[in-house]
Design a protein around this motif. Structure first.
Motif, mmCIF file in Angstrom:
data_model
loop_
_atom_site.group_PDB
_atom_site.id
_atom_site.type_symbol
_atom_site.label_atom_id
_atom_site.label_comp_id
_atom_site.label_asym_id
_atom_site.label_seq_id
_atom_site.Cartn_x
_atom_site.Cartn_y
_atom_site.Cartn_z
ATOM 1 N N LYS A 29 0.830 -1.194 0.000
ATOM 2 C CA LYS A 29 0.000 0.000 0.000
ATOM 3 C C LYS A 29 0.873 1.256 0.000
ATOM 4 N N ILE A 30 1.917 1.243 0.819
ATOM 5 C CA ILE A 30 2.836 2.386 0.866
ATOM 6 C C ILE A 30 3.502 2.584 -0.498
ATOM 7 N N ILE A 31 3.960 1.487 -1.089
ATOM 8 C CA ILE A 31 4.604 1.576 -2.406
ATOM 9 C C ILE A 31 3.625 2.110 -3.445
ATOM 10 N N HIS A 32 2.388 1.640 -3.390
ATOM 11 C CA HIS A 32 1.366 2.093 -4.335
ATOM 12 C C HIS A 32 1.118 3.594 -4.189
ATOM 13 N N ASN A 33 0.962 4.066 -2.951
ATOM 14 C CA ASN A 33 0.722 5.490 -2.709
ATOM 15 C C ASN A 33 1.920 6.338 -3.147
ATOM 16 N N ASP A 34 3.122 5.872 -2.841
ATOM 17 C CA ASP A 34 4.326 6.620 -3.240
ATOM 18 C C ASP A 34 4.439 6.681 -4.759
ATOM 19 N N THR A 35 4.127 5.590 -5.427
ATOM 20 C CA THR A 35 4.178 5.561 -6.894
ATOM 21 C C THR A 35 3.146 6.509 -7.481
ATOM 22 N N LYS A 36 1.958 6.510 -6.910
ATOM 23 C CA LYS A 36 0.891 7.390 -7.373
ATOM 24 C C LYS A 36 1.305 8.856 -7.223
ATOM 25 N N LYS A 37 1.891 9.203 -6.074
ATOM 26 C CA LYS A 37 2.350 10.578 -5.849
ATOM 27 C C LYS A 37 3.472 10.942 -6.816
ATOM 28 N N ALA A 38 4.372 10.013 -7.057
ATOM 29 C CA ALA A 38 5.483 10.274 -7.982
ATOM 30 C C ALA A 38 4.962 10.522 -9.394
ATOM 31 N N ILE A 39 3.980 9.752 -9.815
ATOM 32 C CA ILE A 39 3.403 9.931 -11.157
ATOM 33 C C ILE A 39 2.724 11.297 -11.253
ATOM 34 N N GLU A 40 2.006 11.686 -10.197
ATOM 35 C CA GLU A 40 1.372 13.010 -10.186
ATOM 36 C C GLU A 40 2.409 14.112 -10.272
ATOM 37 N N GLU A 41 3.514 13.980 -9.531
ATOM 38 C CA GLU A 41 4.575 14.978 -9.562
ATOM 39 C C GLU A 41 5.218 15.065 -10.950
ATOM 40 N N VAL A 42 5.404 13.915 -11.576
ATOM 41 C CA VAL A 42 5.977 13.909 -12.931
ATOM 42 C C VAL A 42 5.054 14.658 -13.882
ATOM 43 N N GLY A 43 3.759 14.444 -13.756
ATOM 44 C CA GLY A 43 2.795 15.149 -14.598
ATOM 45 C C GLY A 43 2.837 16.649 -14.366
ATOM 46 N N LYS A 44 2.912 17.055 -13.095
ATOM 47 C CA LYS A 44 2.996 18.486 -12.776
ATOM 48 C C LYS A 44 4.280 19.081 -13.324
ATOM 49 N N ASN A 45 5.383 18.365 -13.137
ATOM 50 C CA ASN A 45 6.666 18.866 -13.629
ATOM 51 C C ASN A 45 6.680 18.969 -15.148
ATOM 52 N N LYS A 46 6.051 18.006 -15.805
ATOM 53 C CA LYS A 46 5.974 18.038 -17.268
ATOM 54 C C LYS A 46 5.204 19.279 -17.712
ATOM 55 N N GLY A 47 4.112 19.572 -17.023
ATOM 56 C CA GLY A 47 3.339 20.772 -17.334
ATOM 57 C C GLY A 47 4.149 22.032 -17.125
ATOM 58 N N ARG A 48 4.908 22.072 -16.049
ATOM 59 C CA ARG A 48 5.757 23.245 -15.775
ATOM 60 C C ARG A 48 6.828 23.401 -16.841
ATOM 61 N N ILE A 49 7.422 22.288 -17.234
ATOM 62 C CA ILE A 49 8.464 22.318 -18.263
ATOM 63 C C ILE A 49 7.879 22.833 -19.575
ATOM 64 N N GLU A 50 6.685 22.361 -19.934
ATOM 65 C CA GLU A 50 6.050 22.822 -21.167
ATOM 66 C C GLU A 50 5.735 24.310 -21.096
ATOM 67 N N LEU A 51 5.303 24.797 -19.935
ATOM 68 C CA LEU A 51 5.008 26.216 -19.767
ATOM 69 C C LEU A 51 6.272 27.046 -19.931
ATOM 70 N N VAL A 52 7.361 26.615 -19.310
ATOM 71 C CA VAL A 52 8.630 27.333 -19.427
ATOM 72 C C VAL A 52 9.109 27.313 -20.873
ATOM 73 N N GLU A 53 8.936 26.179 -21.547
ATOM 74 C CA GLU A 53 9.337 26.071 -22.950
ATOM 75 C C GLU A 53 8.541 27.050 -23.811
ATOM 76 N N GLN A 54 7.235 27.157 -23.567
ATOM 77 C CA GLN A 54 6.412 28.097 -24.317
ATOM 78 C C GLN A 54 6.842 29.534 -24.060
ATOM 79 N N GLN A 55 7.162 29.845 -22.800
ATOM 80 C CA GLN A 55 7.601 31.193 -22.473
ATOM 81 C C GLN A 55 8.929 31.510 -23.154
ATOM 82 N N LEU A 56 9.843 30.527 -23.163
ATOM 83 C CA LEU A 56 11.124 30.738 -23.829
ATOM 84 C C LEU A 56 10.935 30.941 -25.328
ATOM 85 N N ASN A 57 10.078 30.144 -25.942
ATOM 86 C CA ASN A 57 9.805 30.307 -27.370
ATOM 87 C C ASN A 57 9.218 31.684 -27.652
#
Length: 99
Positions: A29-57
């Protein structure tokens, strides 16, 4: 007595196996929750990276436009200066030929 001992051993073994399964389930259960949080963070970071990329462009495009405008203005100024120098040379040549 042997049957009672066997039942007791089976009962204890069942309890130990149950306890081990509970512990294993807890860690899963702990591993599942940690994995779920990590996936959410990756999604948020991907969105931030795309936003920064758009601003740079956008910044690069704005800089390109500004540079092109400055180059056009500079070319016009150089053209006017060349025309002025041409006129001065013609005036000087005209004065020199009269002398």
């Amino acid at each position: 007595m042997t049957l009672e001992l066997a039942e007791t051993i089976i009962g204890i073994s069942g309890g130990i196996i149950g306890l081990l399964l509970l512990i294993l389930g807890y860690f899963l259960k702990i591993i599942h929750n940690d994995t779920k949080k990590a996936i959410e963070e990756v999604g948020k970071n991907k969105g931030r990276i795309e936003l920064v990329e758009q601003q740079l462009n956008s910044d690069v495009k704005r800089l390109e436009q500004t540079t092109q405008l400055e180059l056009r203005t500079l070319a016009q100024t150089v053209n006017k200066l060349s025309a002025s120098v041409d006129q001065l040379v013609q005036i000087q040549l005209g004065l020199a030929s009269r002398s």
